[in-house]
Write a protein that holds these residues in place. Structure first.
Motif, PDB file in Angstrom:
ATOM      1  N   LYS A 607      30.247   6.388  21.019  1.00 41.14           N
ATOM      2  CA  LYS A 607      30.408   7.840  20.963  1.00 41.14           C
ATOM      3  C   LYS A 607      30.613   8.312  19.520  1.00 41.14           C
ATOM      4  CE  LYS A 607      33.779  11.404  21.996  1.00 41.14           C
ATOM      5  NZ  LYS A 607      32.798  12.483  21.884  1.00 41.14           N
ATOM      6  N   PHE A 608      31.512   7.630  18.797  1.00 40.58           N
ATOM      7  CA  PHE A 608      31.794   8.057  17.426  1.00 40.58           C
ATOM      8  C   PHE A 608      30.617   7.750  16.492  1.00 40.58           C
ATOM      9  CE2 PHE A 608      36.279   7.525  18.970  1.00 40.58           C
ATOM     10  CZ  PHE A 608      36.591   8.880  18.922  1.00 40.58           C
ATOM     11  N   ILE A 609      29.886   6.666  16.772  1.00 40.27           N
ATOM     12  CA  ILE A 609      28.688   6.368  15.981  1.00 40.27           C
ATOM     13  C   ILE A 609      27.631   7.451  16.206  1.00 40.27           C
ATOM     14  CG2 ILE A 609      26.741   4.769  15.759  1.00 40.27           C
ATOM     15  CD1 ILE A 609      28.745   2.491  16.331  1.00 40.27           C
ATOM     16  N   LEU A 610      27.464   7.877  17.466  1.00 38.45           N
ATOM     17  CA  LEU A 610      26.529   8.962  17.763  1.00 38.45           C
ATOM     18  C   LEU A 610      26.945  10.251  17.052  1.00 38.45           C
ATOM     19  CD1 LEU A 610      25.788   8.529  21.587  1.00 38.45           C
ATOM     20  CD2 LEU A 610      24.150   8.341  19.705  1.00 38.45           C
ATOM     21  N   SER A 611      28.235  10.520  17.056  1.00 38.00           N
ATOM     22  CA  SER A 611      28.746  11.718  16.383  1.00 38.00           C
ATOM     23  C   SER A 611      28.424  11.680  14.895  1.00 38.00           C
ATOM     24  CB  SER A 611      30.262  11.836  16.574  1.00 38.00           C
ATOM     25  OG  SER A 611      30.598  11.885  17.939  1.00 38.00           O
ATOM     26  N   PHE A 612      28.462  10.466  14.336  1.00 37.33           N
ATOM     27  CA  PHE A 612      28.187  10.308  12.909  1.00 37.33           C
ATOM     28  C   PHE A 612      26.685  10.394  12.618  1.00 37.33           C
ATOM     29  CE2 PHE A 612      27.200   7.499   9.298  1.00 37.33           C
ATOM     30  CZ  PHE A 612      27.926   8.143   8.297  1.00 37.33           C
TER      31      PHE A 612
END
Length: 650
Positions: A607-612
């Motif tokens: 999720k946080f990688i996608l956000s980045f």
């Protein structure tokens, strides 16, 4: 525009844009002083605006407040104000640029003297800004009101508001434009998008972004609803199959929020607020303290020790919130006792009526939740006001945090308890359905039917008063009566409650909808009615709110993202509890827990990688903003070079 025009003492005709209502017992010298300060030129410290007292309407009894004043401005004053507030308008090359009077003819749709270049909402926003920045000079108090202290640099309007001298300040509706907007927005049922550009043009970016998010959220729920319907029809009693729905839930809740950021950035760029600089925040009207010196502005203003505010927050507000959470927990346990009592009755002698009785505890609990949320909201506002925050943004952030924590706990604690302590999926499905449906019904009653009924009563009462003096064939009210009618309308308190409702609905869908697939369907239906009811209220129930520039939905984006993180944990836990997954770990619960936690951490990492990886601003808009910045720097270089050449010549 608003049903009529005014003429000042020198003759020019102008359109009233904003209404000031002072208390009926305001001293005459205070009224005279305020009007003089509003009319004074900016060189003399005034606002350089046009203002006239509203004439008496058809009802001339003593009870009618005579202290209503209409405020407007000349076209040139509004254009100068647009430059002062940093308004962005569309340039001749299609880009959005900060308006300047020097280059006004290079802006699209600027013709002649610029009449019609600014929307009425923009004009009203400019007038509000000029009134808010009207400052005291050498006055020590408001004339005739010795308790209303003033000092050099103090905002006059804010002091009048905090002392109850200024009752309200609101912008007027533009009747013809409002009719057109109403027709295209909600008066005809049609399968099409909302007129967001028209909403923005009439109400400003803040309102348009809310309705844009409501529309986006509704469309984003459609895939969940389409999957949920067959899931509900064919796998209703097969709880093993909710693993698939929970997995889809995880992907859905992450992707829609990331895509909304891009959608929001596109809208904000189109409306000229994405790169607009944030205005310097003035102290709130309710902020109080010992008079001190602000090193940033160089003006005197109240000061209040930060340490004292922190003591109030951590020693009073935090314990109070914890006490409220405990009371919510206590009410929840009473609900479970009622649930157990009803189940025992049904088990002893199952009948149709005992089957109906099974839903009564959940309905009562849902009503109690709404009442507790309402009471807590008032308490939270009182506490946040008592904490004495200097800035409105700080006040709003603390209020949002208090309300979100309690509402989340109050609405979802029972569902978490049923899911992870009792592990009763049948009861979880029943409770979720009852809470969701009951809360939606209550919200529709409180937000739609009640305001509509109250406003119809007000309108009929005013029309009857007018018809006593003149027969109006189309019920078109004269300016004086229309202004007084709008003054009596309910005040729109902002998008706080609207976003809060969407936040809770998002929680119902993302946290536990895998055990009640129809949750997404119900929320879609609710949101469709919400669009029409909110649109009706904005156009016919509430006073017109001032336009508020906004580039995004603010702190609510963080709130939805936090809910998304909690949803990952919740759905992973539900997957781990499913019989399908437990079958892979028949002998070791520890291994099951470790695998569940590991998968949950992996999903959070994804999720946080996608956000980045997914840019918040689309590439083409990034290029346009970079080009605009480059051109601004080049223009600045040329200006400095030109000045240097002149200096050398001299």
């Amino acid at each position: 525009m608003q049903g009529g025009t005014m003429a000042d003492s020198s003759g020019p005709v102008w359109t009233p844009l904003v209404v000031l209502e002072l208390a009926s017992d305001t001293a005459e010298e205070a009224v005279t002083w305020l009007l003089r300060r509003i009319r004074d030129t900016q060189h003399n410290g005034g606002a350089d605006l046009l203002v006239e007292q509203l004439g008496l309407g058809v009802e001339t009894q003593k009870k009618q407040n005579p202290n209503l004043f209409l405020v407007g401005a000349s076209n040139q004053r509004l254009l100068a104000g647009a430059e002062d507030v940093g308004l962005f308008k569309e340039y001749s090359d299609g880009s959005m640029r900060g308006f300047t009077c020097a280059s006004k003819h290079n802006f699209k749709d600027f013709n002649g003297d610029g009449d019609g270049f600014l929307s009425m909402a923009e004009c009203q926003y400019i007038i509000k800004h000029e009134l808010d920045t009207l400052r005291a000079k050498d006055e020590t108090h408001v004339p005739g009101h010795s308790h209303a202290k003033l000092y050099p640099g103090k905002s006059i309007i804010r002091r009048l508001q905090s002392k109850g001298i200024l009752i309200q300040m609101f912008p007027l509706h533009e009747k013809e434009e409002l009719k057109r907007l109403s027709f295209s927005w909600f008066k005809k049922l049609k399968l099409s998008l909302q007129p967001l550009d028209d909403i923005r043009h009439y109400y400003g970016e803040g309102q348009a972004l809310y309705f844009g998010f409501l529309e986006y959220f509704t469309f984003a729920l459609v895939p969940m609803a389409l999957i949920g319907v067959p899931y509900f029809l064919f796998d209703w009693e097969d709880y093993d199959k909710y693993v698939i729905f929970a997995a889809f839930n995880l992907i859905w809740s992450t992707v829609i929020l990331e895509l909304w950021k891009r959608c929001s950035a596109s809208l904000a760029y189109r409306w000229g607020t994405l790169s607009r600089k944030k205005a310097f925040e003035e102290p709130r009207p309710g902020f109080h303290g010992v008079l001190g010196f602000n090193p940033v502005t160089g003006r005197e203003e109240p000061t209040y020790p930060t340490a004292k505010r922190h003591l109030r927050v951590y020693l009073v507000s935090v314990p109070f919130v914890l006490l409220c959470l405990y009371l919510s927990l206590y009410v929840m346990m009473i609900y479970f006792q009622m649930e157990g009592w009803v189940l025992s009755i049904h088990d002893e002698e199952p009948t149709f009526w005992t089957g109906i009785l099974l839903f009564i505890p959940s309905i009562i609990y849902a009503v109690v939740i709404e009442i507790m949320n309402l009471i807590y909201r008032y308490a939270a506002e009182f506490l946040t006001e008592w904490e004495n925050h200097r800035l409105e943004s700080s006040y709003q952030n603390h209020l949002v945090l208090k309300v979100l924590v309690f509402n989340f706990f109050n609405c979802f604690a029972s569902l978490f308890y049923i899911a992870f302590v009792m592990q009763d999926m049948v009861l979880l499905r029943q409770s979720l359905a009852t809470l969701l449906i009951t809360s939606q019904i209550l919200n529709q009653i409180m937000e739609s039917f009640l305001p509509y009924w109250l406003q119809r009563r007000r309108n009929k009462k005013m029309i009857r008063k007018v018809q006593k003096r003149a027969t109006l064939q189309d019920k078109e009210l004269p300016l004086e009566e229309q202004v007084r009618l709008e003054a009596d309308m309910s005040t729109y308190l902002g998008t706080f409650d609207d976003y809060l409702e969407l936040f809770l609905l998002f929680g119902y869908v993302s946290l536990f909808s895998c055990v009640y697939p129809l949750a997404a369907v119900l929320v879609v239906l609710n949101n469709i009615t919400e669009v029409y009811s909110d649109a009706f209220k904005m156009c016919h129930v509430f006073k017109r709110p001032f336009s508020e520039p906004a580039a995004n939905i603010g702190v609510w984006q963080l709130a939805f993202e936090a809910m998304c993180v909690i949803a990952v944990v919740t759905n992973c836990s539900l997957i781990g509890m499913s019989p399908q997954v437990k079958a892979y770990f028949p002998e070791s619960d520890t291994q099951l827990i470790l695998w569940t936690v590991a998968i949950e951490h992996c999903l959070l990492a994804i999720k946080f990688i996608l956000s980045f990886l997914i840019p918040d601003v689309p590439k083409q808009i990034q290029v346009k903003l970079a080009r605009l910045e480059f051109e601004s720097l080049e223009a600045l270089k040329k200006k400095f070079h030109f000045l240097n050449e002149i200096t050398k010549i001299n």
